[in-house]
Design a protein around this motif. Structure first.
Motif, PDB file in Angstrom:
ATOM      1  N   ALA A 367     -47.876  76.577  44.862  1.00  0.00           N
ATOM      2  CA  ALA A 367     -48.560  77.717  45.483  1.00  0.00           C
ATOM      3  C   ALA A 367     -48.897  77.350  46.920  1.00  0.00           C
ATOM      4  CB  ALA A 367     -49.823  78.083  44.714  1.00  0.00           C
ATOM      5  N   ALA A 368     -48.683  78.324  47.843  1.00  0.00           N
ATOM      6  CA  ALA A 368     -49.000  78.093  49.260  1.00  0.00           C
ATOM      7  C   ALA A 368     -50.464  78.438  49.524  1.00  0.00           C
ATOM      8  CB  ALA A 368     -48.080  78.935  50.142  1.00  0.00           C
ATOM      9  N   VAL A 369     -51.045  77.807  50.597  1.00  0.00           N
ATOM     10  CA  VAL A 369     -52.457  78.004  50.947  1.00  0.00           C
ATOM     11  C   VAL A 369     -52.526  78.414  52.412  1.00  0.00           C
ATOM     12  CG1 VAL A 369     -54.734  76.927  51.049  1.00  0.00           C
ATOM     13  CG2 VAL A 369     -53.097  76.215  49.281  1.00  0.00           C
ATOM     14  N   ASN A 370     -53.313  79.507  52.706  1.00  0.00           N
ATOM     15  CA  ASN A 370     -53.621  79.857  54.097  1.00  0.00           C
ATOM     16  C   ASN A 370     -55.104  80.148  54.200  1.00  0.00           C
ATOM     17  OD1 ASN A 370     -54.013  82.401  53.068  1.00  0.00           O
ATOM     18  ND2 ASN A 370     -52.441  83.410  54.288  1.00  0.00           N
ATOM     19  N   ALA A 371     -55.545  80.758  55.313  1.00  0.00           N
ATOM     20  CA  ALA A 371     -56.975  80.973  55.539  1.00  0.00           C
ATOM     21  C   ALA A 371     -57.586  81.908  54.499  1.00  0.00           C
ATOM     22  CB  ALA A 371     -57.195  81.521  56.941  1.00  0.00           C
ATOM     23  N   ALA A 372     -56.754  82.787  53.867  1.00  0.00           N
ATOM     24  CA  ALA A 372     -57.282  83.720  52.876  1.00  0.00           C
ATOM     25  C   ALA A 372     -57.425  83.072  51.515  1.00  0.00           C
ATOM     26  CB  ALA A 372     -56.372  84.950  52.788  1.00  0.00           C
ATOM     27  N   GLY A 373     -56.857  81.867  51.348  1.00  0.00           N
ATOM     28  CA  GLY A 373     -56.980  81.192  50.060  1.00  0.00           C
ATOM     29  C   GLY A 373     -55.636  80.800  49.505  1.00  0.00           C
ATOM     30  N   ILE A 374     -55.634  80.452  48.203  1.00  0.00           N
ATOM     31  CA  ILE A 374     -54.415  80.031  47.510  1.00  0.00           C
ATOM     32  C   ILE A 374     -53.650  81.275  47.090  1.00  0.00           C
ATOM     33  CG2 ILE A 374     -53.492  78.783  45.529  1.00  0.00           C
ATOM     34  CD1 ILE A 374     -55.999  77.072  45.553  1.00  0.00           C
ATOM     35  N   GLY A 375     -52.355  81.289  47.405  1.00  0.00           N
ATOM     36  CA  GLY A 375     -51.522  82.432  47.052  1.00  0.00           C
ATOM     37  C   GLY A 375     -51.018  82.354  45.628  1.00  0.00           C
ATOM     38  N   ASP A 376     -50.076  83.256  45.305  1.00  0.00           N
ATOM     39  CA  ASP A 376     -49.507  83.282  43.963  1.00  0.00           C
ATOM     40  C   ASP A 376     -48.637  82.070  43.741  1.00  0.00           C
ATOM     41  OD1 ASP A 376     -50.720  85.723  43.480  1.00  0.00           O
ATOM     42  OD2 ASP A 376     -49.012  86.879  44.244  1.00  0.00           O
ATOM     43  N   ALA A 377     -48.647  81.560  42.490  1.00  0.00           N
ATOM     44  CA  ALA A 377     -47.831  80.396  42.147  1.00  0.00           C
ATOM     45  C   ALA A 377     -46.398  80.825  41.907  1.00  0.00           C
ATOM     46  CB  ALA A 377     -48.396  79.708  40.913  1.00  0.00           C
ATOM     47  N   SER A 378     -45.475  79.906  42.161  1.00  0.00           N
ATOM     48  CA  SER A 378     -44.059  80.172  41.935  1.00  0.00           C
ATOM     49  C   SER A 378     -43.771  80.217  40.430  1.00  0.00           C
ATOM     50  CB  SER A 378     -43.212  79.083  42.589  1.00  0.00           C
ATOM     51  OG  SER A 378     -43.391  77.849  41.884  1.00  0.00           O
ATOM     52  N   GLU A 379     -42.553  80.648  40.106  1.00  0.00           N
ATOM     53  CA  GLU A 379     -42.080  80.507  38.725  1.00  0.00           C
ATOM     54  C   GLU A 379     -41.854  79.020  38.445  1.00  0.00           C
ATOM     55  OE1 GLU A 379     -41.639  82.803  36.369  1.00  0.00           O
ATOM     56  OE2 GLU A 379     -42.535  84.293  37.731  1.00  0.00           O
ATOM     57  N   PRO A 380     -41.859  78.600  37.177  1.00  0.00           N
ATOM     58  CA  PRO A 380     -41.677  77.171  36.881  1.00  0.00           C
ATOM     59  C   PRO A 380     -40.299  76.676  37.292  1.00  0.00           C
ATOM     60  CG  PRO A 380     -42.569  78.353  34.983  1.00  0.00           C
ATOM     61  CD  PRO A 380     -42.148  79.395  35.975  1.00  0.00           C
ATOM     62  N   SER A 381     -40.241  75.372  37.593  1.00  0.00           N
ATOM     63  CA  SER A 381     -38.954  74.732  37.887  1.00  0.00           C
ATOM     64  C   SER A 381     -38.163  74.570  36.598  1.00  0.00           C
ATOM     65  CB  SER A 381     -39.195  73.354  38.505  1.00  0.00           C
ATOM     66  OG  SER A 381     -39.770  72.495  37.509  1.00  0.00           O
ATOM     67  N   GLN A 382     -36.921  74.111  36.752  1.00  0.00           N
ATOM     68  CA  GLN A 382     -36.164  73.739  35.564  1.00  0.00           C
ATOM     69  C   GLN A 382     -36.852  72.558  34.882  1.00  0.00           C
ATOM     70  OE1 GLN A 382     -33.571  75.242  34.356  1.00  0.00           O
ATOM     71  NE2 GLN A 382     -33.226  76.708  36.032  1.00  0.00           N
ATOM     72  N   PRO A 383     -36.926  72.541  33.554  1.00  0.00           N
ATOM     73  CA  PRO A 383     -37.550  71.385  32.887  1.00  0.00           C
ATOM     74  C   PRO A 383     -36.738  70.108  33.156  1.00  0.00           C
ATOM     75  CG  PRO A 383     -36.495  72.848  31.290  1.00  0.00           C
ATOM     76  CD  PRO A 383     -36.445  73.555  32.601  1.00  0.00           C
ATOM     77  N   VAL A 384     -37.433  68.993  33.325  1.00  0.00           N
ATOM     78  CA  VAL A 384     -36.770  67.721  33.641  1.00  0.00           C
ATOM     79  C   VAL A 384     -37.447  66.606  32.852  1.00  0.00           C
ATOM     80  CG1 VAL A 384     -38.238  67.397  35.670  1.00  0.00           C
ATOM     81  CG2 VAL A 384     -36.056  66.150  35.503  1.00  0.00           C
ATOM     82  N   PHE A 385     -36.646  65.645  32.336  1.00  0.00           N
ATOM     83  CA  PHE A 385     -37.177  64.511  31.582  1.00  0.00           C
ATOM     84  C   PHE A 385     -37.572  63.387  32.538  1.00  0.00           C
ATOM     85  CE2 PHE A 385     -34.877  66.558  28.149  1.00  0.00           C
ATOM     86  CZ  PHE A 385     -35.733  66.351  27.066  1.00  0.00           C
ATOM     87  N   ALA A 386     -38.648  62.690  32.191  1.00  0.00           N
ATOM     88  CA  ALA A 386     -39.047  61.478  32.926  1.00  0.00           C
ATOM     89  C   ALA A 386     -38.286  60.302  32.325  1.00  0.00           C
ATOM     90  CB  ALA A 386     -40.553  61.271  32.830  1.00  0.00           C
ATOM     91  N   ARG A 387     -37.056  60.097  32.817  1.00  0.00           N
ATOM     92  CA  ARG A 387     -36.221  58.999  32.328  1.00  0.00           C
ATOM     93  C   ARG A 387     -35.132  58.758  33.351  1.00  0.00           C
ATOM     94  NH1 ARG A 387     -33.574  62.260  27.252  1.00  0.00           N
ATOM     95  NH2 ARG A 387     -32.140  63.605  28.443  1.00  0.00           N
ATOM     96  N   ASP A 388     -34.479  57.651  33.204  1.00  0.00           N
ATOM     97  CA  ASP A 388     -33.426  57.333  34.151  1.00  0.00           C
ATOM     98  C   ASP A 388     -32.343  58.398  34.095  1.00  0.00           C
ATOM     99  OD1 ASP A 388     -34.737  55.072  34.955  1.00  0.00           O
ATOM    100  OD2 ASP A 388     -33.754  53.805  33.449  1.00  0.00           O
ATOM    101  N   SER A 389     -31.756  58.644  35.253  1.00  0.00           N
ATOM    102  CA  SER A 389     -30.797  59.733  35.358  1.00  0.00           C
ATOM    103  C   SER A 389     -29.549  59.436  34.550  1.00  0.00           C
ATOM    104  CB  SER A 389     -30.410  59.966  36.824  1.00  0.00           C
ATOM    105  OG  SER A 389     -29.805  58.803  37.350  1.00  0.00           O
ATOM    106  N   THR A 390     -28.963  60.507  34.050  1.00  0.00           N
ATOM    107  CA  THR A 390     -27.711  60.384  33.311  1.00  0.00           C
ATOM    108  C   THR A 390     -26.593  60.949  34.164  1.00  0.00           C
ATOM    109  OG1 THR A 390     -28.098  62.545  32.287  1.00  0.00           O
ATOM    110  CG2 THR A 390     -28.899  60.622  31.085  1.00  0.00           C
ATOM    111  N   LYS A 391     -25.413  60.853  33.628  1.00  0.00           N
ATOM    112  CA  LYS A 391     -24.253  61.341  34.354  1.00  0.00           C
ATOM    113  C   LYS A 391     -24.258  62.863  34.386  1.00  0.00           C
ATOM    114  CE  LYS A 391     -19.200  61.142  34.343  1.00  0.00           C
ATOM    115  NZ  LYS A 391     -18.001  60.659  33.606  1.00  0.00           N
TER     116      LYS A 391
END
Length: 798
Positions: A367-391
C-alpha cells in the motif's frame, strides 16, 4: 264423391329482424281453395306493406318490411282446412355504423384532469340493458366516474381523468333479441412520474460527482424527451440547474463542486405534457485530499530458504499529494490475517525479507502512503515458497488458436514435457497488439486449465499472444503465436420471425399457464421490451430472452391477465419492430340464476332465467334449454345457442307435466344446470273445436271411411319423439281409434292422439324399446270401416 281438401304443408313459425321481409306460406291439396288470412283472431283485409298471393296450391302472406305491429299469430282458413303459425319480430340493439367505427377504430384521448364523456346512442326493442366494463370488471359510480343509462343512449362520464383510467372498455347492450358488444380504448396522457430511484452516486471525488437514476415507471403516455438535473448546497435554499441529458442517458457528471462540501441532487423527467415531480438524492459529500490508489500486485524477484525479495510499481492514482513511501504486508497462504513487514514507510519499491520459515508458502501485498494517509492495498502477489529455487518450467507444447470471433480468441495448449513440467502450478497468458511493444497480462491469477479465452479484442486487428508455465521458481519460457481477429458480423435489423406457431389470439383457462415464445433475429442482440395494454408487465409475468427467442411466462393465469400483449425489439441504431397478440382468460361458466315459467301465448311456455354471473367477463357465453316430461325421464334439448335470458317453447301437449333446466356454455364447457323444482303444465281442453264440414252439392253425403294417406313405417332412436300420421276421408266423419299390437290406446296417457280435419296423428314422446311394435289406426262410421297398419322400429343410441 270428391275427396275433401287437406293441407299438404303447414304454416311454420318465422323469426325475423325488424325492417327485414317476412313470408308465411302453406300448401293445400286443391286449386279451387281461395282461403282467408287472420291475425290474432281478426280477419286480415288490408295492412300497409302486407300482400296476399296464390300460386297454384301455394298460398302466401308477404310482409315487405317487418315492424313491431306485425308480430303475432297468423291463421289461414279455406273450406274445412286451417293452419296457423306465429311471426316473432327480433329487434336487437343497434348503434349507428359510422359512430360505431369511430369508437372502435380510434382511441379516445384525453389529458389528465380533463372531463371525459363518451355517449353512445342506440336503437332496439326496449328494455335495453346497458353495461360498461373496464378490464372485464363492471364499472360502478364513484366520486369521479358515473354511468348514465336512458332508453335511447348510455354515457360514461369521468369528471377528472387520471392515468389509471387508461385501458380497454367494453359496452354491452342487451335485450330479448340479442346482444351488441362495443370495444373501445381510452388513453389519458399526463406529465411523467418522477424518475425511478434512488439516485446512486457512481463516482465522488474532490472535483467531480457522477449520479445515476432510472427512467420513470410511467412516462405519462408520451415519450420522455429529456431529464433536468439540479443541485442544492447543504445549508442553502436555492436550487441550481446543472444541465440536461437526453432521454437515453440516465447519468450526469458535474464538476461544479468544492472539496469537503455536501450537496443534494434532484432529477426531473420531461415529456410533451410537462415536467415530472423531482426525484431527490440523499446528502452527497465531495471528498477532500485523496489517498493513493492500489498498486499492481507485487512481483517475486527471488526466493530461498530464509529470504524472499519482492518489487512493485507506483500506483497509477497517487492522490492529491506525492507518495512518501510504502507499507508491505505478508500472510501465510490459506490464512486471512495480514501481518506488517515494515511499520515505517520505505521509499524504495523493492524489499528483501528475512526471518521466514523454511518450506512455508507466503503472499505479499503493498500500500502506498501520502499526506492523506495509507491508500488501498494491492491484490496479493503470487504465492511463493521460502526454499531454495528450483528449475523454471519448460515451454508449453502445441499452443494454437482453437476458435475466434470478432471480439475474442480461445487458446489451447499442452503441459511442458514431463522432465520440464512435473511441478507446474499454473499458466499465465499475455498479449500485445501489432502496433505496441508492451505485453499485457490477461489473467491475474494462475490458470489451472490448458485453455483460455482472451476477450475484448478489436475486429480485423492482429494480436500476438504468449503463454508461460509457472512453478515455485516463477514463470518459464514463453510460447508465442500470432492471431488475426475476424471481422465483426454484419448488422441485422431486428426482425420477429412470426409463423403459424405464433397465434394472434389465445384463449387460456383461468389457472393455467400462459407461455408464449416469439423467435427473432438481430445482430447485435437487441433490447427486448414486453408491454401489456401499453404498460409494463405485472411482477407475476416472467420474461426470458436467449438464443434468438424471447418467452413470456405467467404460471397461473388470472382474469386480469386478459388484454393486448406487445413485444418490441430495438437495436442501437434505432431500428424497431413490434408484434401484438390478444390473450383472453376464460373459465367454465357459473350456473344461471333461478328459472321462471309463464304462459304468455296459449299452448306455449316462456322460460326466463337470471343471467349467469360469468356474463360479466365472458363475451361468448350462450345458453341451452332442456326439458323432460317426468321427474326421472330423459332430458331433451329444445333450445341451443341462446344469447338472451329468455326462450319460448311451443310444442306443448295439454295435461302433461314439464320440467325445464338451463345450462350456460362457452368454448371450455358447460356450467352446472339451473332447474325448475315443481312440475309445470297447461290445462287440457274439455272438448275439441269441431268445424262443420262443407257440403258438396250433388254428392252423396254418406261415404265409408277410406285412407287418403296411409300410415308409414318409422325407425327412431331411443329417447326421441315419434310422430305417426295419416289422412282419412269419409262422411259422416269417421271415429278414429289407435291400437298397438291390438291394444286400444284411447285411454293410455303416454300417447297423444289428434284429429285435425281428417289428418290424424299419434305422438310417442321419449320412446323406449317397449314402444316397438305394430301400430294400427281404425276409422269407422255408419257406412263402413277401414284401417291402416305400420311398424315402429326402435334403435338404441350407439
Amino acid at each position: 264423391s270428391a275427396p275433401p281438401c287437406y293441407v299438404n304443408k303447414q304454416l311454420l313459425d318465422v323469426r325475423v329482424l325488424k325492417g327485414e321481409p317476412a313470408e308465411l306460406s302453406c300448401t293445400v291439396s286443391k286449386h279451387e281453395v281461395t282461403g282467408t288470412w287472420f291475425k290474432d283472431g281478426l280477419k286480415l283485409t288490408n295492412m300497409d306493406g302486407v300482400l296476399f298471393e296464390k300460386e297454384g296450391l301455394v298460398h302466401k302472406l308477404i310482409i315487405n318490411k317487418v315492424e313491431d305491429i306485425h308480430a303475432g299469430k297468423y291463421r289461414f282458413e279455406g273450406g274445412d282446412i286451417k293452419t296457423e303459425a306465429s311471426i316473432f319480430v327480433e329487434d336487437p340493439p343497434q348503434v349507428d355504423k359510422v359512430l360505431l367505427k369511430n369508437l372502435t377504430s380510434v382511441p379516445t384521448v384525453a389529458k389528465a384532469g380533463q372531463k371525459v364523456k363518451i355517449k353512445i346512442p342506440f336503437e332496439g326493442r326496449l328494455p335495453i340493458r346497458a353495461t360498461w366494463l373496464k378490464d372485464r370488471m363492471e364499472l360502478v359510480d364513484d366520486t369521479r366516474i358515473r354511468v348514465d343509462k336512458t332508453e335511447t343512449f348510455t354515457m360514461l362520464s369521468i369528471s377528472s381523468s387520471e392515468r389509471k383510467d387508461c385501458g380497454d372498455y367494453q359496452v354491452r347492450l342487451k335485450n330479448d333479441s340479442g346482444v351488441l358488444e362495443i370495444n373501445l380504448k381510452l388513453v389519458v396522457i399526463d406529465k411523467p412520474q418522477p424518475p425511478a430511484g434512488p439516485i446512486k452516486i457512481v463516482e465522488s471525488s474532490a472535483n467531480n460527482i457522477t449520479i445515476q437514476w432510472k427512467p420513470p415507471k410511467d412516462d405519462g403516455g408520451k415519450p420522455v424527451q429529456r431529464y433536468i438535473v439540479e443541485r442544492q448546497q447543504v445549508g442553502k435554499n436555492d436550487w441550481v440547474t446543472l444541465g440536461e441529458t437526453p432521454r437515453s442517458c440516465t447519468t450526469f457528471t458535474t464538476n461544479k463542486v468544492e472539496q469537503d462540501m455536501s450537496y443534494y441532487f434532484r432529477v426531473r423527467a420531461v415529456n410533451a405534457e410537462g415536467t415530472s415531480d423531482a426525484l431527490e438524492s440523499d446528502e452527497v459529500k465531495a471528498v477532500g485530499k485523496a489517498s493513493p490508489g492500489a498498486p499492481d500486485p507485487p512481483e517475486i524477484v527471488s526466493a530461498s530458504r530464509d529470504t524472499i525479495t519482492i518489487c512493485w510499481k507506483a500506483p497509477r492514482k497517487t492522490g492529491s499529494s506525492r507518495i512518501v513511501g510504502y507499507i508491505v504486508q505478508k500472510r501465510k497462504k490459506g490464512t486471512v490475517t495480514w501481518l506488517p513487514v515494515n511499520n515505517v514507510p520505505i521509499a524504495d519499491k523493492k524489499l528483501k525479507m528475512t526471518n521466514l520459515k523454511k518450506g512455508l508458502q507466503y503472499e505479499f501485498r503493498v500500500a502506498a502512503v501520502n499526506a492523506a494517509g495509507i491508500g488501498d492495498a494491492s491484490e496479493p502477489s503470487q504465492p511463493v515458497f521460502a526454499r531454495d529455487s528450483t528449475k523454471s518450467p519448460g515451454q508449453v507444447q502445441d499452443l494454437k488458436v482453437s476458435s475466434s470471433d470478432s471480439t475474442s480468441v480461445t487458446l489451447t495448449w499442452r503441459r511442458p514435457e514431463a522432465k520440464d513440467g512435473s511441478d507446474v502450478k499454473g499458466y499465465e497468458v499475455e498479449m500485445r497488439s501489432s502496433n505496441s511493444l508492451n505485453w499485457t497480462k490477461c489473467n491475474n491469477l494462475p490458470i489451472e486449465m490448458t485453455t483460455y479465452t482472451v476477450k475484448g479484442l478489436q475486429a480485423k486487428e492482429i494480436y500476438f499472444l504468449r503463454v508461460r508455465a509457472l512453478n515455485d521458481s516463477g514463470p518459464g519460457e514463453a510460447a508465442e503465436l500470432e492471431a488475426c481477429i475476424e471481422a465483426a458480423p454484419a448488422v441485422v435489423s431486428p426482425r420477429l420471425l412470426i409463423d403459424d406457431t405464433v397465434k394472434s389470439f389465445l384463449v387460456i383457462k383461468a389457472g393455467n399457464t400462459i407461455r408464449v415464445n416469439i423467435p427473432f433475429e438481430a445482430s447485435p442482440d437487441p433490447v427486448v421490451t414486453w408491454l401489456k395494454d401499453g404498460l409494463p408487465l405485472s411482477n407475476r409475468a416472467k420474461i426470458n430472452t436467449k438464443d434468438g427467442t424471447t418467452q413470456l411466462l405467467i404460471a397461473a393465469a388470472e382474469f386480469a391477465d386478459s388484454g393486448t400483449y406487445t413485444v418490441e425489439l430495438q437495436n442501437g441504431l434505432g431500428k424497431r419492430e413490434t408484434f401484438s397478440f390478444q390473450v383472453q382468460i376464460t373459465d367454465i361458466p357459473q350456473s344461471p340464476g333461478p328459472i321462471q315459467l309463464e304462459e304468455n301465448v296459449p299452448n306455449t311456455v316462456t322460460v326466463t332465467w337470471e343471467p349467469s354471473p360469468s356474463e360479466k367477463w365472458e363475451s361468448n357465453l350462450y345458453y341451452t334449454v332442456l326439458k323432460r316430461e317426468s321427474q326421472k325421464g330423459l332430458w331433451h334439448m329444445v333450445g341451443d345457442l341462446i344469447y338472451t335470458n329468455k326462450f319460448t317453447f311451443t310444442k306443448l301437449i295439454p295435461g302433461r307435466d314439464y320440467y325445464f333446466r338451463v345450462v350456460a356454455k362457452n368454448s371450455l364447457g358447460a356450467s352446472d344446470p339451473s332447474e325448475t323444482v315443481q312440475p309445470w303444465s297447461i290445462r287440457k281442453p274439455k272438448a275439441e273445436f269441431q268445424v262443420k264440414p262443407q257440403k258438396y252439392r250433388g254428392v252423396n253425403q254418406n261415404q265409408p271411411p277410406r285412407f287418403l294417406v296411409p300410415l308409414k313405417p318409422h325407425v327412431v332412436t331411443t329417447g326421441s319423439e315419434c310422430h305417426m300420421s295419416c289422412a282419412i276421408g269419409g262422411h259422416p266423419p269417421p271415429k278414429i281409434t289407435w291400437y298397438k299390437d291390438s291394444r286400444d290406446l284411447s285411454n293410455d296417457p303416454t300417447y297423444f292422439c289428434t284429429n285435425d280435419f281428417g289428418v290424424c296423428s299419434l305422438v310417442v314422446l321419449g320412446v323406449t324399446k317397449h314402444d316397438e311394435g305394430e301400430y294400427m289406426v281404425e276409422a269407422t262410421n255408419e257406412s263402413g270401416r277401414a284401417f291402416s297398419k305400420a311398424f315402429l322400429t326402435i334403435k338404441g343410441i350407439s
